[in-house]
Motif scaffolding. Structure first.
Motif, PDB file in Angstrom:
ATOM      1  N   ILE B  11       0.839  -1.199   0.000  1.00  0.00           N
ATOM      2  CA  ILE B  11       0.000   0.000   0.000  1.00  0.00           C
ATOM      3  C   ILE B  11       0.876   1.252   0.000  1.00  0.00           C
ATOM      4  O   ILE B  11       0.626   2.209  -0.725  1.00  0.00           O
ATOM      5  CB  ILE B  11      -0.937  -0.002   1.229  1.00  0.00           C
ATOM      6  N   ALA B  12       1.926   1.189   0.806  1.00  0.00           N
ATOM      7  CA  ALA B  12       2.841   2.328   0.894  1.00  0.00           C
ATOM      8  C   ALA B  12       3.465   2.608  -0.460  1.00  0.00           C
ATOM      9  O   ALA B  12       3.482   3.759  -0.929  1.00  0.00           O
ATOM     10  CB  ALA B  12       3.916   2.029   1.941  1.00  0.00           C
ATOM     11  N   GLU B  13       3.944   1.585  -1.114  1.00  0.00           N
ATOM     12  CA  GLU B  13       4.560   1.765  -2.433  1.00  0.00           C
ATOM     13  C   GLU B  13       3.544   2.342  -3.421  1.00  0.00           C
ATOM     14  O   GLU B  13       3.835   3.293  -4.152  1.00  0.00           O
ATOM     15  CB  GLU B  13       5.093   0.420  -2.942  1.00  0.00           C
ATOM     16  N   LEU B  14       2.368   1.743  -3.412  1.00  0.00           N
ATOM     17  CA  LEU B  14       1.314   2.195  -4.322  1.00  0.00           C
ATOM     18  C   LEU B  14       0.976   3.673  -4.103  1.00  0.00           C
ATOM     19  O   LEU B  14       0.696   4.402  -5.060  1.00  0.00           O
ATOM     20  CB  LEU B  14       0.060   1.345  -4.090  1.00  0.00           C
ATOM     21  N   ALA B  15       1.009   4.062  -2.853  1.00  0.00           N
ATOM     22  CA  ALA B  15       0.646   5.448  -2.538  1.00  0.00           C
ATOM     23  C   ALA B  15       1.857   6.362  -2.600  1.00  0.00           C
ATOM     24  O   ALA B  15       1.735   7.573  -2.434  1.00  0.00           O
ATOM     25  CB  ALA B  15       0.010   5.505  -1.154  1.00  0.00           C
ATOM     26  N   GLY B  16       3.010   5.772  -2.815  1.00  0.00           N
ATOM     27  CA  GLY B  16       4.225   6.567  -2.896  1.00  0.00           C
ATOM     28  C   GLY B  16       4.632   7.181  -1.573  1.00  0.00           C
ATOM     29  O   GLY B  16       5.163   8.284  -1.511  1.00  0.00           O
ATOM     30  N   VAL B  17       4.326   6.468  -0.487  1.00  0.00           N
ATOM     31  CA  VAL B  17       4.731   6.960   0.841  1.00  0.00           C
ATOM     32  C   VAL B  17       5.438   5.838   1.593  1.00  0.00           C
ATOM     33  O   VAL B  17       5.570   4.731   1.086  1.00  0.00           O
ATOM     34  CB  VAL B  17       3.515   7.420   1.669  1.00  0.00           C
ATOM     35  N   ASN B  18       5.833   6.103   2.797  1.00  0.00           N
ATOM     36  CA  ASN B  18       6.478   5.097   3.626  1.00  0.00           C
ATOM     37  C   ASN B  18       5.408   4.324   4.394  1.00  0.00           C
ATOM     38  O   ASN B  18       4.344   4.849   4.708  1.00  0.00           O
ATOM     39  CB  ASN B  18       7.437   5.773   4.609  1.00  0.00           C
ATOM     40  N   LYS B  19       5.720   3.084   4.688  1.00  0.00           N
ATOM     41  CA  LYS B  19       4.717   2.275   5.373  1.00  0.00           C
ATOM     42  C   LYS B  19       4.365   2.851   6.740  1.00  0.00           C
ATOM     43  O   LYS B  19       3.257   2.642   7.243  1.00  0.00           O
ATOM     44  CB  LYS B  19       5.169   0.820   5.495  1.00  0.00           C
ATOM     45  N   VAL B  22       1.423   4.969   6.173  1.00  0.00           N
ATOM     46  CA  VAL B  22       0.196   4.176   6.058  1.00  0.00           C
ATOM     47  C   VAL B  22      -0.270   3.763   7.446  1.00  0.00           C
ATOM     48  O   VAL B  22      -1.444   3.876   7.785  1.00  0.00           O
ATOM     49  CB  VAL B  22       0.429   2.927   5.183  1.00  0.00           C
ATOM     50  N   SER B  23       0.668   3.307   8.220  1.00  0.00           N
ATOM     51  CA  SER B  23       0.348   2.899   9.592  1.00  0.00           C
ATOM     52  C   SER B  23      -0.321   4.046  10.332  1.00  0.00           C
ATOM     53  O   SER B  23      -1.282   3.846  11.074  1.00  0.00           O
ATOM     54  CB  SER B  23       1.621   2.469  10.309  1.00  0.00           C
ATOM     55  N   ARG B  24       0.178   5.247  10.106  1.00  0.00           N
ATOM     56  CA  ARG B  24      -0.385   6.408  10.810  1.00  0.00           C
ATOM     57  C   ARG B  24      -1.833   6.659  10.403  1.00  0.00           C
ATOM     58  O   ARG B  24      -2.671   6.934  11.254  1.00  0.00           O
ATOM     59  CB  ARG B  24       0.481   7.630  10.540  1.00  0.00           C
ATOM     60  N   VAL B  25      -2.105   6.589   9.118  1.00  0.00           N
ATOM     61  CA  VAL B  25      -3.506   6.838   8.750  1.00  0.00           C
ATOM     62  C   VAL B  25      -4.387   5.695   9.266  1.00  0.00           C
ATOM     63  O   VAL B  25      -5.514   5.910   9.698  1.00  0.00           O
ATOM     64  CB  VAL B  25      -3.727   7.091   7.235  1.00  0.00           C
ATOM     65  N   LEU B  26      -3.833   4.481   9.276  1.00  0.00           N
ATOM     66  CA  LEU B  26      -4.598   3.349   9.783  1.00  0.00           C
ATOM     67  C   LEU B  26      -4.998   3.560  11.239  1.00  0.00           C
ATOM     68  O   LEU B  26      -6.103   3.212  11.659  1.00  0.00           O
ATOM     69  CB  LEU B  26      -3.733   2.096   9.680  1.00  0.00           C
ATOM     70  N   GLN B  34      -3.869  16.228   5.400  1.00  0.00           N
ATOM     71  CA  GLN B  34      -5.124  15.766   4.849  1.00  0.00           C
ATOM     72  C   GLN B  34      -4.909  15.124   3.477  1.00  0.00           C
ATOM     73  O   GLN B  34      -5.545  14.131   3.134  1.00  0.00           O
ATOM     74  CB  GLN B  34      -6.089  16.964   4.738  1.00  0.00           C
ATOM     75  N   LYS B  35      -3.977  15.686   2.731  1.00  0.00           N
ATOM     76  CA  LYS B  35      -3.756  15.220   1.369  1.00  0.00           C
ATOM     77  C   LYS B  35      -3.260  13.766   1.344  1.00  0.00           C
ATOM     78  O   LYS B  35      -3.868  12.908   0.704  1.00  0.00           O
ATOM     79  CB  LYS B  35      -2.734  16.124   0.666  1.00  0.00           C
ATOM     80  N   THR B  36      -2.182  13.504   2.039  1.00  0.00           N
ATOM     81  CA  THR B  36      -1.647  12.134   2.033  1.00  0.00           C
ATOM     82  C   THR B  36      -2.650  11.181   2.652  1.00  0.00           C
ATOM     83  O   THR B  36      -2.777  10.047   2.221  1.00  0.00           O
ATOM     84  CB  THR B  36      -0.317  12.045   2.805  1.00  0.00           C
ATOM     85  N   LYS B  37      -3.340  11.653   3.665  1.00  0.00           N
ATOM     86  CA  LYS B  37      -4.327  10.791   4.303  1.00  0.00           C
ATOM     87  C   LYS B  37      -5.352  10.301   3.287  1.00  0.00           C
ATOM     88  O   LYS B  37      -5.620   9.104   3.173  1.00  0.00           O
ATOM     89  CB  LYS B  37      -5.029  11.559   5.424  1.00  0.00           C
ATOM     90  N   GLU B  38      -5.883  11.248   2.538  1.00  0.00           N
ATOM     91  CA  GLU B  38      -6.890  10.876   1.549  1.00  0.00           C
ATOM     92  C   GLU B  38      -6.324   9.946   0.481  1.00  0.00           C
ATOM     93  O   GLU B  38      -6.957   8.992   0.052  1.00  0.00           O
ATOM     94  CB  GLU B  38      -7.473  12.129   0.906  1.00  0.00           C
ATOM     95  N   LYS B  39      -5.109  10.247   0.075  1.00  0.00           N
ATOM     96  CA  LYS B  39      -4.471   9.442  -0.963  1.00  0.00           C
ATOM     97  C   LYS B  39      -4.339   7.993  -0.484  1.00  0.00           C
ATOM     98  O   LYS B  39      -4.737   7.052  -1.172  1.00  0.00           O
ATOM     99  CB  LYS B  39      -3.096  10.028  -1.289  1.00  0.00           C
ATOM    100  N   VAL B  40      -3.805   7.851   0.688  1.00  0.00           N
ATOM    101  CA  VAL B  40      -3.604   6.514   1.248  1.00  0.00           C
ATOM    102  C   VAL B  40      -4.946   5.796   1.422  1.00  0.00           C
ATOM    103  O   VAL B  40      -5.088   4.633   1.067  1.00  0.00           O
ATOM    104  CB  VAL B  40      -2.859   6.595   2.599  1.00  0.00           C
ATOM    105  N   GLU B  41      -5.907   6.512   1.929  1.00  0.00           N
ATOM    106  CA  GLU B  41      -7.222   5.889   2.141  1.00  0.00           C
ATOM    107  C   GLU B  41      -7.831   5.424   0.825  1.00  0.00           C
ATOM    108  O   GLU B  41      -8.489   4.383   0.771  1.00  0.00           O
ATOM    109  CB  GLU B  41      -8.164   6.879   2.846  1.00  0.00           C
ATOM    110  N   ARG B  42      -7.591   6.182  -0.214  1.00  0.00           N
ATOM    111  CA  ARG B  42      -8.110   5.814  -1.519  1.00  0.00           C
ATOM    112  C   ARG B  42      -7.486   4.488  -1.977  1.00  0.00           C
ATOM    113  O   ARG B  42      -8.171   3.563  -2.405  1.00  0.00           O
ATOM    114  CB  ARG B  42      -7.819   6.929  -2.518  1.00  0.00           C
ATOM    115  N   ILE B  43      -6.178   4.408  -1.840  1.00  0.00           N
ATOM    116  CA  ILE B  43      -5.471   3.182  -2.244  1.00  0.00           C
ATOM    117  C   ILE B  43      -5.948   1.992  -1.417  1.00  0.00           C
ATOM    118  O   ILE B  43      -6.188   0.900  -1.938  1.00  0.00           O
ATOM    119  CB  ILE B  43      -3.946   3.358  -2.059  1.00  0.00           C
TER     120      ILE B  43
END
Lengths: 331, 331
Positions: B11-19, B22-26, B34-43
DNA sequence: GTGAAAGCGCTAACAG
DNA sequence: CTGTTAGCGCTTTCAC
């Protein structure tokens, strides 16, 4: 947390070896010198160490847990003696194989997903047992998609030949019951069931089939009633209640008294309370404990011990292939 | 295994962020744009990703699972309607809190250790519910040693003030039952129990106490029998059966007929089959579902959601402190 | 706000 | 035979 928690690393240090070595003695690897093996085992015993199965599971992608799914809304199941006998048998086999037993219910959560679904997706169990009432196309796909082995309790066909199920022989049970009522001198033996259940539940259809064929064989007219009125109109001498629900309906006194005061009552499966009932209940039942002890009823052969639970999906349909039949036990 | 299993890393790779992100938004961390949060949630949504609770548990030293221990040899428990109602209530609360429910039995394994012990030692659950019959000094020490929170079902004192339990008010239940029988015109109301159980089970002692006091208050002689003979000799008009075992004994026809054909029968807890019995059974019972829905009976307040299960050990004795009493329900 | 890295407790190649 | 190393999938400091 528990600061002095004892791990494989600590044991390794204490024994002066590498944790891989400890892991090897834990898992009974052959390539271990007797000397180090004994040394490590001594330390393990001395420090009362128990390996952490969860960590082990994470490493080998297993959970050593079997899930059992039930419908928490199905009050019938929870009122059913047969259900609990089964549960007990399943538990015994699971524990004997050093597995754990996770109860799941078809509990829907706020986000719309069910606990069952999550458990499967997260692989929190190695295999699943679910009643046929919960086996549907959606669950089939879910389980298959996640390569989750499962076995269905109760026959149910959906055109998938790769589905394992266990069941008793309901046709034979119905035959036994019908014959016994016949032997007792009854002739107008009728069957009582719920209209909707006939199409929905295969075990109902099988019971009806067993009854109908037996009546034919006996040269008597079969009659399947779906209401008390029909039974009354037919001058019923003995009535086979397809489920305990039907039985209870006939046992319940109404404003006009008992529905069929003079008819004999028959049904499937035992309830230990039957003996205290006002009316005699004839029943056929299977000796679940006997079969459970033989480890056949639940499809867990003793050989799964320590092996991957995936074997579960390769188990044969014992009950179907061997034609193990209801041992009729009539009161 | 499942080669395309989807992990936090993917998921992290797909979203272009660090895992870690992802853990943080989880986990709903506040320090997330807000931006990265939404991106990650979308993925996450797009790939239908579900975080692995087991791995999470290993990291945070939790299992998100509650264990329920029962005595698999205790056929009484498994034949007891009350027991299952309780189980259902417990399950509901557990699922509502996103926890899982592990059934354990007092199953002894070949190496002499019990499954229960192992589960506790390995911390395969975050907390344990156990019936008072399984609560003893050894288990107390085991649980305490491993800092495992637990709550006992049924009052039981061992001189440990740090033990949480839940129970119904058995004294009041006995009082209600006695009074009701009195109101119905019976005077020689006697209690029937098992001799050994008096000392062993607190709930028996409480029921006896409630009965005895009420009889005193009514100006009648109390009499506790431990055999059918005693009851017969006393000219019993109504008998309070301390457990269903005693009840069944009186319901069972012997060579001499029914033990007490003319006495009224009373007992504690409901069994839905009572209504079909030959003899009328008077009973007091608690509306378990009502209390379960209020989340009080099992001592799980709704606030434990997402929190460590250790709070379990801080729950008050609702039933004792609030003096919630048996709502007598007589037939 | 986000990434890098260490670690939960264990197993499993791969060397040596 | 045994040690080293690299994970299993996630969280959690600690930097930047």
């Amino acid at each position: 947390m528990n600061e002095n928690k004892i791990t494989i690393q600590k044991i390794a240090e204490l024994a002066g070896v590498n944790k891989a070595t400890v892991s090897r003695v834990l898992n009974g690897s052959a390539t271990i010198s007797q000397k180090t093996k004994e040394k490590v085992e001594r330390i393990i015993k001395e420090y009362n160490y128990t390996p952490n199965t969860i960590a082990r599971g994470l490493a080998v992608n297993k959970t050593f847990t079997v899930g059992f799914c039930h419908d928490y809304k199905d009050k019938r199941a929870f009122a059913n003696h047969f259900f609990y006998k089964m549960l007990q048998g399943i538990e015994n086999v699971i524990y004997d194989n050093d597995y754990l037993f996770l109860m799941m219910s078809r509990h829907e959560r706020e986000d719309g997903t069910s606990m069952f679904e999550r458990v499967v997706k997260e692989r929190r169990v190695d295999g699943v047992i679910l009643p046929s009432s919960l086996y549907n196309e959606a669950n089939y796909r879910l389980l298959k998609e996640h390569r989750m082995p499962f076995v269905v309790l109760g026959e149910r066909e959906f055109g998938h030949s790769d589905v394992r199920w266990v069941d008793v022989d309901n046709r034979q049970a119905a035959q036994l019951l019908t014959e016994r009522l016949y032997e007792n001198g009854y002739r107008r033996i009728h069957l009582y069931t719920d209209q909707e259940a006939i199409a929905r539940d295969k075990f109902i259809a099988d019971r009806i089939d067993g009854y109908t064929r037996t009546m034919e064989k006996l040269g008597l007219p079969a009659f399947v009633a779906t209401s008390v009125g029909e039974l009354q109109a037919r001058g019923t001498e003995a009535v086979i209640c397809c489920t305990h629900e039907q039985l209870f309906e006939l046992l319940k006194e109404t404003a006009d008294g008992l529905p069929l005061p003079d008819a004999e009552l028959g049904t499937f499966d035992e309830n230990p309370m039957f003996q205290y009932f006002k009316r005699t209940v004839h029943y056929v039942s299977i000796d679940l404990e006997k079969w459970a002890n033989r480890r056949r009823i639940f499809c867990f052969p003793s050989s799964i011990k320590k092996k991957t639970f995936r074997t579960l999906s390769r188990f044969p349909h014992f009950w179907r292939e061997h034609q193990i039949l209801n041992k009729g036990q009539m009161k």
